[in-house]
Design an enzyme around this catalytic site. Structure first.
Site, PDB file in Angstrom:
ATOM      1  CG  HIS A  39      -1.970  -1.021   1.234  1.00  0.00           C
ATOM      2  ND1 HIS A  39      -2.833  -1.217   0.178  1.00  0.00           N
ATOM      3  CD2 HIS A  39      -2.316  -1.958   2.171  1.00  0.00           C
ATOM      4  CE1 HIS A  39      -3.651  -2.228   0.460  1.00  0.00           C
ATOM      5  NE2 HIS A  39      -3.353  -2.692   1.653  1.00  0.00           N
ATOM      6  CG  ASP A  81      -2.821  -8.378   0.702  1.00  0.00           C
ATOM      7  OD1 ASP A  81      -2.113  -8.738   1.649  1.00  0.00           O
ATOM      8  OD2 ASP A  81      -3.810  -7.625   0.827  1.00  0.00           O
ATOM      9  CG  HIS A 106      -6.457  -5.257   1.779  1.00  0.00           C
ATOM     10  ND1 HIS A 106      -5.891  -6.160   2.662  1.00  0.00           N
ATOM     11  CD2 HIS A 106      -7.606  -4.820   2.347  1.00  0.00           C
ATOM     12  CE1 HIS A 106      -6.669  -6.248   3.745  1.00  0.00           C
ATOM     13  NE2 HIS A 106      -7.706  -5.445   3.583  1.00  0.00           N
ATOM     14  CG  ASP A 122      -4.873  -9.988   3.456  1.00  0.00           C
ATOM     15  OD1 ASP A 122      -4.656 -10.489   2.340  1.00  0.00           O
ATOM     16  OD2 ASP A 122      -4.581  -8.815   3.750  1.00  0.00           O
TER      17      ASP A 122
END
Ligand SMILES: [Zn+2]
Length: 307
Positions: free
Chosen positions: A126, A163, A165, A244
């Site tokens: 991120h 991931d 996200h 995740d």
């Protein structure tokens, strides 16, 4: 040649408070599972060096790098965004995490390891060129990719991000770099709420609805990722390995299982074998349900470490 396993004790000292899900116990859970399964004995351990300023400014602005150092607290926490904080050890941990991926690139390109896994935190995908966010300070995978391009003159490098996200930081850094392709799958709509409108021939972002399972994940990989990677013919692959999307993970709502992580790792190895002289560097991103995280990393590493 074996799979390299790269970490550093500094990565255990960074923490963001007792209730934060991105916590040092994540790395312990992974190492415990690898030890219990016997896999650790088959990996080649390395200690992560600190990334240098010269290496980091390939992917972050000098002003941002200086701002991280200035923000580092002598005691307590300094918050960079509502989810992302630094303690007195965070700066060193972040430099080790990026240094791990850079060392991994050197080991794999130099044929000292067939592939590598960086068991590090804080995570990185991120972190944008000039912004920390989402538990991330420095974009570790981007630092490794930039090193492969600048120090080793690779012309086509792929980032695979599974991931849950969207890896907005990696996209921010490489969107306009013709040497990099990024393929990703992420829950949408969901944090950080981007990635859907930016799709291009080299930014292959595949959103999945909450509740999607391994069947939908595998179908998306087969339909979108693999054809794109075969067109691009990467000379090396980097994996933003977040776990995740596992069904046990409370931070998100996809339903992947260990077998899905093994499956996608097999597909990545096939691409690497066909185009990239087997070169793969994988680095930990998310994954917050500790038992599932340990088992998922073991499934991923078992495939990476197969002859
Ligand atoms: Zn994540």
């Amino acid at each position: 040649m074996r799979t390299a396993f790269i970490s550093h004790p500094d990565c255990l000292l960074h923490h963001m408070g007792p209730y934060h899900p991105e916590r040092p116990a994540r790395l312990k859970a992974i190492e415990d599972e690898l030890a219990a399964s016997g896999l650790m004995d088959r990996l080649e351990r390395h200690v992560a060096p600190l990334a240098t300023f010269e290496q980091l400014k390939r992917v972050h602005t000098p002003k941002y790098i200086a701002s991280l150092a200035a923000a580092a607290p002598a005691t307590g926490f300094a918050y960079l965004d509502p989810d992302t904080a630094m303690n007195p050890y965070s700066l060193a941990a972040a430099y080790r995490a990026a240094g791990a991926v850079i060392l991994a690139a050197d080991l794999v390109i130099g044929e000292h390891a067939e592939n590598a896994f960086c068991c590090v935190r804080p995570p990185g995908h991120h972190a944008e060129r000039n912004r920390a966010m989402g538990f991330c300070l420095i974009n570790n995978i981007a630092a490794g990719v930039a090193h492969a391009i600048r120090a080793h003159a690779l012309e086509r490098v792929a980032v695979v991000d599974f991931d849950v996200h969207h890896g907005n930081g990696t996209e921010d850094i490489f969107r306009n770099n013709p040497r990099v392709m990024m393929v990703s799958i992420f829950q949408h709509p969901f944090y950080p709420y981007g990635g859907v409108t930016g799709r291009s021939g080299r930014m292959v972002n595949i959103p999945l609805a909450a509740g999607s399972n391994g069947h939908a994940f595998r179908a998306a990989v087969n339909e979108f990722w693999l054809p794109a990677l075969k067109r691009f013919k990467p000379q090396m692959l980097f994996i933003s390995a977040g776990f995740d999307a596992h069904q046990d993970d409370d931070l998100a709502s996809l339903n992947l299982l260990e077998a899905d992580y093994a499956w996608v790792t097999e597909r990545i190895r096939e691409i690497a074998h066909e185009y990239a002289n087997n070169r793969i560097v994988s680095a930990l991103e998310g994954g917050y349900a500790l038992p599932a995280l340990g088992r998922s990393v073991a499934a991923h590493l078992k495939v990476l470490n197969e002859p």
